[in-house]
Design an enzyme around this catalytic site. Structure first.
Site, PDB file in Angstrom:
ATOM      1  NE  ARG A 104       9.991 -32.299 -33.088  1.00 59.83           N
ATOM      2  CZ  ARG A 104       8.920 -32.386 -32.292  1.00 59.83           C
ATOM      3  NH1 ARG A 104       7.862 -33.061 -32.681  1.00 59.83           N
ATOM      4  NH2 ARG A 104       8.898 -31.801 -31.118  1.00 59.83           N
ATOM      5  CG  HIS A 131      11.753 -32.292 -26.752  1.00 55.49           C
ATOM      6  ND1 HIS A 131      11.882 -31.168 -27.550  1.00 55.49           N
ATOM      7  CD2 HIS A 131      10.409 -32.565 -26.732  1.00 55.49           C
ATOM      8  CE1 HIS A 131      10.694 -30.793 -27.979  1.00 55.49           C
ATOM      9  NE2 HIS A 131       9.791 -31.621 -27.501  1.00 55.49           N
ATOM     10  CD  GLN A 134       7.456 -30.067 -23.711  1.00 55.78           C
ATOM     11  OE1 GLN A 134       7.116 -30.058 -24.876  1.00 55.78           O
ATOM     12  NE2 GLN A 134       6.710 -29.540 -22.749  1.00 55.78           N
ATOM     13  CG  ASP A 219       7.464 -38.547 -23.613  1.00 55.15           C
ATOM     14  OD1 ASP A 219       6.402 -38.291 -24.221  1.00 55.15           O
ATOM     15  OD2 ASP A 219       8.589 -38.484 -24.172  1.00 55.15           O
ATOM     16  CB  CYS A 259       6.473 -33.251 -23.534  1.00 55.36           C
ATOM     17  SG  CYS A 259       6.579 -34.897 -24.273  1.00 55.36           S
ATOM     18  NE  ARG A 287       8.076 -26.556 -26.716  1.00 51.95           N
ATOM     19  CZ  ARG A 287       8.076 -27.565 -27.606  1.00 51.95           C
ATOM     20  NH1 ARG A 287       7.323 -28.616 -27.391  1.00 51.95           N
ATOM     21  NH2 ARG A 287       8.853 -27.534 -28.672  1.00 51.95           N
TER      22      ARG A 287
END
Ligand code: CP
Ligand code: NVA
Length: 303
Positions: A104, A131, A134, A219, A259, A287
């Site tokens: 990340r 991402h 996700q 988000d 998310c 996840r």
């Protein structure tokens, strides 16, 4: 043979992604029924986090453990990644000792460089651009709740950020319509938008995007690395909040996704986030399951 990486949803075909989700649902069932599933016994995943994380770290670490393997957390603060050792050199060294690398970070090029110089699979755990992990969880959640998402109408409301970009890739691979509403100057990357073709529609406002949607997604307004823009963004995005009025435009059985982490009262009201239409906790839990399926494909024995 060069290692297979997962830097973007586009690294997998539509069929592969659907098979991955089907496998994730099975992996989840096994865990719930207490059936051991340890195809990664003895395997090691290095996890490089150059940004904060709760879900990504816990899900990959728990997932590796449940699959019979082990995960190793690395941060720039206590490794040479934070002291200027080139990512190419780090990639060669780390990949000579482990079976996979999760990263990340900020710039997407950094992940690409890591992958280029790694002899083991690299997984994108979030970059400024994308991402994809996700999206795997979001798609699994949709498939569990509603079946295949092909032909559905999805509304993205808020920032044209890494999550929005991955939704564009998901629209391409899963063949759904994506209505995007972002303030001027915060639209998604123009090149990426173009790749989505006529499945992607830029809308004038949140209400237009949400109209007749089957799924509404948002988000945070300021992503990691944009903290200094937070105050300005609160003003710029004020009319892009997902609230009861916006959800009323969507279909009556529409789902809401985020998310996480969420800022109640900013990009979404507490009323919507904590409503019966919201599937945020399923998304977060998935996840774990879907990334276990991904790890099995990338790190497991060749089939
Ligand atoms: N959604 C997500 O990636 O959460 P974390 O930042 O907690 O990993
Ligand atoms: N867009 C957010 C997602 C966090 C999971 C960020 O990049 O900070």
């Amino acid at each position: 043979m060069p290692a297979r990486h997962f830097l973007s949803l586009l690294d997998f075909s539509s069929d592969e992604l659907r098979a991955l989700i089907a496998h994730a649902i099975d992996v989840k069932r096994k865990l719930k029924q207490g059936i051991a599933h340890t195809p990664l016994t003895g395997k090691l995943l290095a996890m490089i986090f150059e940004k904060s994380s709760t879900r990504t770290r816990v899900s990959f670490e728990a997932g590796m453990y449940q699959l019979g393997g082990h995960a190793m957390f690395m941060s720039p603060r206590d490794s040479h990644l934070g002291r200027g050792e080139p990512i190419e050199d780090s990639a060669r060294v780390i990949s000579s000792m482990v079976d996979g690398i999760l990263i990340r970070t900020f710039g997407h090029e950094r992940i690409q460089l890591l992958a280029k110089n790694s002899q083991v699979p690299v997984i994108n755990g979030l970059s400024d651009l994308l991402h994809p992990c996700q999206l795997l969880a979001d798609m699994q959640t949709w498939f569990e709740q509603r079946g295949d998402i092909a032909g559905a109408s999805v509304a993205w409301i808020g920032d044209g950020n890494n999550m929005c970009h991955s939704y564009i890739n998901a629209a391409i691979r899963f063949d759904f319509r994506l209505n995007i509403a972002c303030p001027a100057g915060h639209e998604p990357d123009a090149g990426l938008l173009e790749t989505g073709g006529d499945r992607i529609h830029l809308c004038a406002n949140a209400d237009d995007a949400a109209t007749d949607a089957d799924l509404v997604v948002t988000d945070v307004w300021a992503s990691m690395g944009q903290e200094q823009e937070q105050e300005q963004r609160l003003k710029t995005f004020a009319t892009y909040q997902v609230n009861r009025q916006v959800m009323a435009r969507a279909n009556a059985d529409a789902l809401f996704m985020h998310c996480l982490p969420a800022h109640r009262g900013e990009e979404v009201t507490a009323e919507v986030l904590d409503s019966a239409q919201s599937v945020i906790w399923q998304e977060a839990e998935n996840r774990l399951h879907v990334q276990k399926a991904l790890l099995e494909i990338l790190l497991g024995p060749a089939t």
